[in-house]
Design a protein around this motif. Sequence first.
Motif, PDB file in Angstrom:
ATOM      1  N   ILE A  78       0.867  -1.188   0.000  1.00 42.84           N
ATOM      2  CA  ILE A  78       0.000   0.000   0.000  1.00 42.84           C
ATOM      3  C   ILE A  78       0.898   1.231   0.000  1.00 42.84           C
ATOM      4  O   ILE A  78       0.911   2.002  -0.941  1.00 42.84           O
ATOM      5  CB  ILE A  78      -0.946   0.028   1.219  1.00 42.84           C
ATOM      6  CG1 ILE A  78      -1.864  -1.193   1.202  1.00 42.84           C
ATOM      7  CG2 ILE A  78      -1.751   1.322   1.236  1.00 42.84           C
ATOM      8  CD1 ILE A  78      -2.669  -1.384   2.468  1.00 42.84           C
ATOM      9  N   PHE A  82      -4.871   5.303   1.868  1.00 44.75           N
ATOM     10  CA  PHE A  82      -5.729   4.120   1.966  1.00 44.75           C
ATOM     11  C   PHE A  82      -7.126   4.574   2.353  1.00 44.75           C
ATOM     12  O   PHE A  82      -7.316   5.182   3.406  1.00 44.75           O
ATOM     13  CB  PHE A  82      -5.164   3.161   3.024  1.00 44.75           C
ATOM     14  CG  PHE A  82      -5.870   1.848   3.138  1.00 44.75           C
ATOM     15  CD1 PHE A  82      -5.546   0.789   2.312  1.00 44.75           C
ATOM     16  CD2 PHE A  82      -6.858   1.651   4.098  1.00 44.75           C
ATOM     17  CE1 PHE A  82      -6.179  -0.440   2.439  1.00 44.75           C
ATOM     18  CE2 PHE A  82      -7.495   0.428   4.233  1.00 44.75           C
ATOM     19  CZ  PHE A  82      -7.158  -0.621   3.393  1.00 44.75           C
ATOM     20  N   HIS A 104      -6.720   1.650  -2.856  1.00 44.86           N
ATOM     21  CA  HIS A 104      -5.370   2.208  -2.771  1.00 44.86           C
ATOM     22  C   HIS A 104      -4.609   1.977  -4.066  1.00 44.86           C
ATOM     23  O   HIS A 104      -5.052   1.238  -4.946  1.00 44.86           O
ATOM     24  CB  HIS A 104      -4.600   1.632  -1.576  1.00 44.86           C
ATOM     25  CG  HIS A 104      -4.359   0.153  -1.624  1.00 44.86           C
ATOM     26  ND1 HIS A 104      -3.256  -0.413  -2.248  1.00 44.86           N
ATOM     27  CD2 HIS A 104      -5.065  -0.883  -1.105  1.00 44.86           C
ATOM     28  CE1 HIS A 104      -3.299  -1.724  -2.102  1.00 44.86           C
ATOM     29  NE2 HIS A 104      -4.398  -2.042  -1.418  1.00 44.86           N
ATOM     30  N   SER A 112      -4.186  -7.688  -5.664  1.00 42.73           N
ATOM     31  CA  SER A 112      -4.441  -7.328  -4.276  1.00 42.73           C
ATOM     32  C   SER A 112      -4.929  -8.536  -3.486  1.00 42.73           C
ATOM     33  O   SER A 112      -5.314  -9.547  -4.051  1.00 42.73           O
ATOM     34  CB  SER A 112      -5.492  -6.216  -4.198  1.00 42.73           C
ATOM     35  OG  SER A 112      -6.784  -6.730  -4.429  1.00 42.73           O
ATOM     36  N   VAL A 117      -7.630  -1.894  -6.236  1.00 42.52           N
ATOM     37  CA  VAL A 117      -6.367  -1.205  -6.442  1.00 42.52           C
ATOM     38  C   VAL A 117      -6.230  -0.606  -7.835  1.00 42.52           C
ATOM     39  O   VAL A 117      -6.743  -1.145  -8.810  1.00 42.52           O
ATOM     40  CB  VAL A 117      -5.159  -2.119  -6.141  1.00 42.52           C
ATOM     41  CG1 VAL A 117      -5.141  -2.541  -4.689  1.00 42.52           C
ATOM     42  CG2 VAL A 117      -5.136  -3.345  -7.037  1.00 42.52           C
TER      43      VAL A 117
END
Length: 149
Positions: A78, A82, A104, A112, A117
């Motif tokens: 990350i 977030f 994120h 992920s 993502v």
Amino acid sequence: MTAHNLFFTMRLRAAAELLVGNLQLMYPDGNKINYTATSGCAGWQQEGDQWQRGKGPIPQGFDYKIPTTPYWSDTRGIEGNFFHITPDPVVSPTGLTRSEFGIHFDAGFPGSAGCIVFDREFGWGRFCERMRAIALSGVEYIPLQVVYS
């Protein structure tokens, strides 16, 4: 006028490569912004993988929401802003749980552990800018709908 909304859609299927979907931000005036995003790891993006911890995509069918203001995470993969998705955890009809989902930038190995993502920095940057503007307008949370086909 309707509220802001987020919609994550992706076609789940058996594939060795990482599948991508679409994260759409809808404004109250009907304006829509689309972003390329994914959820899950390559090889773990089939319908039955939604409850695979650490590998499958975020489960559909919940009344998710995200804050318009992110927090900073130093967690590997990350390492940045977030947007924590709630409810957390979610529970399947058979009692399986998944948790700690967020939106994120994909700062690690592509894919992920269930988060949504972004893999493109420009799109991620624009999403964060838009969320900041929405937060400054007084909106604290945006509903997120997850739909797979």
